[in-house]
Design a protein around this motif. Structure first.
Motif, PDB file in Angstrom:
ATOM      1  N   MET A 108      48.245  56.748  56.431  1.00  0.00           N
ATOM      2  CA  MET A 108      47.282  56.198  55.492  1.00  0.00           C
ATOM      3  C   MET A 108      47.721  54.805  55.061  1.00  0.00           C
ATOM      4  N   LEU A 117      39.480  58.735  52.445  1.00  0.00           N
ATOM      5  CA  LEU A 117      40.365  59.762  52.987  1.00  0.00           C
ATOM      6  C   LEU A 117      40.410  61.020  52.124  1.00  0.00           C
ATOM      7  N   GLU A 137      51.906  57.711  53.871  1.00  0.00           N
ATOM      8  CA  GLU A 137      51.402  56.395  53.477  1.00  0.00           C
ATOM      9  C   GLU A 137      52.386  55.324  53.928  1.00  0.00           C
TER      10      GLU A 137
END
Length: 326
Positions: A108, A117, A137
């Protein structure tokens, strides 16, 4: 059939691949022995057998380490890919045998941390509770190599420039406007008419140098004669940006739904920026087939993006804006 072809097709084993990767990682047979619980003589023997079977020298010995030759580099690179594929196959088989529907690994990018998302994940779990997801992330620089190596199935977020894609397939999902945001208490939030020159006295929250927004942002501001001062904070953290906007007079650049509702602690400045970034989207490795779970996730992302474009999905408790840093 050559001896090399014959050895690769009939004698090369997964244990050889793991040995190559371990030697490349540690470059020292004693350390490899400690990690693998195999003796140094046994490792030396296995490596010698592998080199003899291939007819190639894979490593050269120096005073301090084992260094891969060009043949070793080539075989190690493919060994890592093959082991990743084997691990993914194992995970899928275990999931099928246990009654679940597999696991998806998603990278992400910061600009996807708003609505797209989380809403797509919610839809996926509604439709396929047995499809589990691991979300990591990171930045473009950290996630794209993981995607290329097969450690990630998908990367979701602000699409990078096309010339960086290489072997990646992409799908544009959502055009998110980039806007200038301040806290509702900010002096500029109370002005009925706003000029670009009004921005000059205030500090900024900026994406770090090298991020995909920094250069186009600076060019856009310079075009309006608003040079960035030396009074700024550089961060990729949405949390830091949100707090600073609420407690001080900073200006930040954000992507996503403008701060127009009463529950949103931000105010969107009515100054139009050019299109500074590409849309939010999803990337995957075109050289690897998508797993069934990844295809389901892709379908959910596309459906939520369509609903967001049509205004059919609300942010609910999810933050409505994200730091446009990619």
């Amino acid at each position: 059939m050559s001896a090399l072809d014959s050895y690769l097709q009939t004698n090369l084993k997964a244990r050889h691949l793991r040995l190559l990767v371990a030697i490349d990682t540690y470059r020292n047979l004693t350390q490899v022995a400690d990690v693998t619980n195999v003796t140094v003589p046994a490792i030396s023997k296995s490596l010698a057998e592998l080199e003899r079977g291939l007819g190639l020298t894979l490593f050269t010995r120096t005073a301090r380490a084992l260094v891969p030759t060009q043949y070793g580099d080539c075989l190690i690179r493919h060994a890592r890919e093959l082991l990743t594929n084997l691990n993914q196959t194992r995970d899928e088989l275990k999931a099928l045998s246990s009654g679940t529907e597999g696991k998806i690994h998603i990278g992400m990018l910061p600009a996807s941390a708003s609505v797209l998302l989380p809403q797509a994940l919610s839809l996926l779990k509604q439709r396929s509770p047995g499809t589990n997801v691991m979300v990591t992330e990171g930045t473009t620089a950290s996630l794209l190599p993981e995607l290329w190596q097969g450690h990630l199935d998908l990367v979701v977020g602000r699409l990078p420039p096309p010339d960086t894609l290489g072997s990646f397939e992409e799908r544009e999902l959502l055009e998110e406007p980039v806007t200038l945001m301040v806290g509702r208490h900010h002096p500029l939030a109370r002005k009925k008419q706003l000029n670009w020159s009004d921005l000059r006295p205030f500090p900024w929250i900026l994406p770090p140098p090298g991020s995909i927004l920094r250069d186009p942002l600076e060019r856009a501001l310079e075009a309006h004669d608003v040079p960035l001062t030396n009074n700024y904070i550089e961060t990729l953290s949405m949390h830091v940006a949100r707090v600073q906007l609420q407690i001080s007079d900073f200006i930040a650049v954000m992507a996503g739904t403008p701060g127009g509702d009463a529950a949103q602690p931000f105010h969107t400045l009515p100054l139009r920026l050019p299109r500074l970034l590409r849309p939010a989207g999803v990337l995957w490795n075109r050289n690897r087939g998508l797993t069934p779970g990844a295809r389901r996730m892709l379908s959910c992302l596309e459906e939520i993006a369509e609903q967001l474009e049509a205004g059919a999905v609300s942010a609910r408790a999810v933050p409505a804006v994200s730091l446009a840093t990619g």
